[in-house]
Design a protein around this motif. Structure first.
Motif, mmCIF file in Angstrom:
data_model
loop_
_atom_site.group_PDB
_atom_site.id
_atom_site.type_symbol
_atom_site.label_atom_id
_atom_site.label_comp_id
_atom_site.label_asym_id
_atom_site.label_seq_id
_atom_site.Cartn_x
_atom_site.Cartn_y
_atom_site.Cartn_z
ATOM 1 N N ARG A 1 0.702 3.563 1.993
ATOM 2 C CA ARG A 1 1.047 3.889 3.386
ATOM 3 C C ARG A 1 2.384 3.278 3.795
ATOM 4 N NH1 ARG A 1 -4.146 2.118 3.806
ATOM 5 N NH2 ARG A 1 -3.380 0.153 4.668
ATOM 6 N N ASN A 2 2.806 2.236 3.104
ATOM 7 C CA ASN A 2 4.044 1.539 3.457
ATOM 8 C C ASN A 2 5.236 2.033 2.644
ATOM 9 O OD1 ASN A 2 5.550 -0.393 4.928
ATOM 10 N ND2 ASN A 2 5.404 -1.842 3.223
ATOM 11 N N THR B 1 0.840 -1.183 0.000
ATOM 12 C CA THR B 1 0.000 0.000 0.000
ATOM 13 C C THR B 1 0.879 1.237 0.000
ATOM 14 O OG1 THR B 1 -0.068 0.113 2.414
ATOM 15 C CG2 THR B 1 -1.757 -1.229 1.325
#
Length: 126
Positions: A111-112, A109
């Motif tokens: 977010r990572n 994702t």
């Protein structure tokens, strides 16, 4: 200072090929998970491919599997994405990314992602 610098984008006709490159500096290249993402005008940024820090494993979005190949060259601190049988739906801005975890975590994702490149444009015409 961390830098990820992409190159190799361009305009091709459907069925054509391109190879993207990403030179990485300021990071321990052999020890980090790296990935490619892309974003088209009407869509959110999406995962395309990732490679393990040791280079022995890779992961792909289903729509590109069998057509794209991710690889890395440690001696040049460079990440590649070989794209073949390109389709108009592959059009977008392609980003090189350093994952915050090892790629084997399976978390692809946005977010990572710890660091992003500036992107390189790929346009595929029908």
């Amino acid at each position: 200072q961390v830098q990820l610098t992409e190159s190799g984008g361009g305009s091709v006709q459907a069925g054509g090929s391109l190879r993207l490159s990403c030179v990485v500096s300021g990071l321990p290249f052999r020890s980090v998970g790296l990935a490619w993402f892309r974003q088209s005008t009407d869509n959110e940024r999406e995962f395309v491919a990732a490679i393990a820090h040791y280079g022995g494993e890779s992961w792909y979005q289903a729509s590109v599997k069998g057509r794209f190949t991710i690889s890395k060259e440690n001696a040049k601190n460079t990440l590649y994405l070989q794209m073949s049988s390109l389709k108009p739906e592959d059009t977008g801005l392609y980003y090189c990314a350093k994952l915050s975890t090892y790629a084997s975590s399976g978390d692809f994702t946005t977010r990572n992602v710890g660091f992003w490149g500036q992107g390189t444009q790929v346009t595929v015409s029908s």
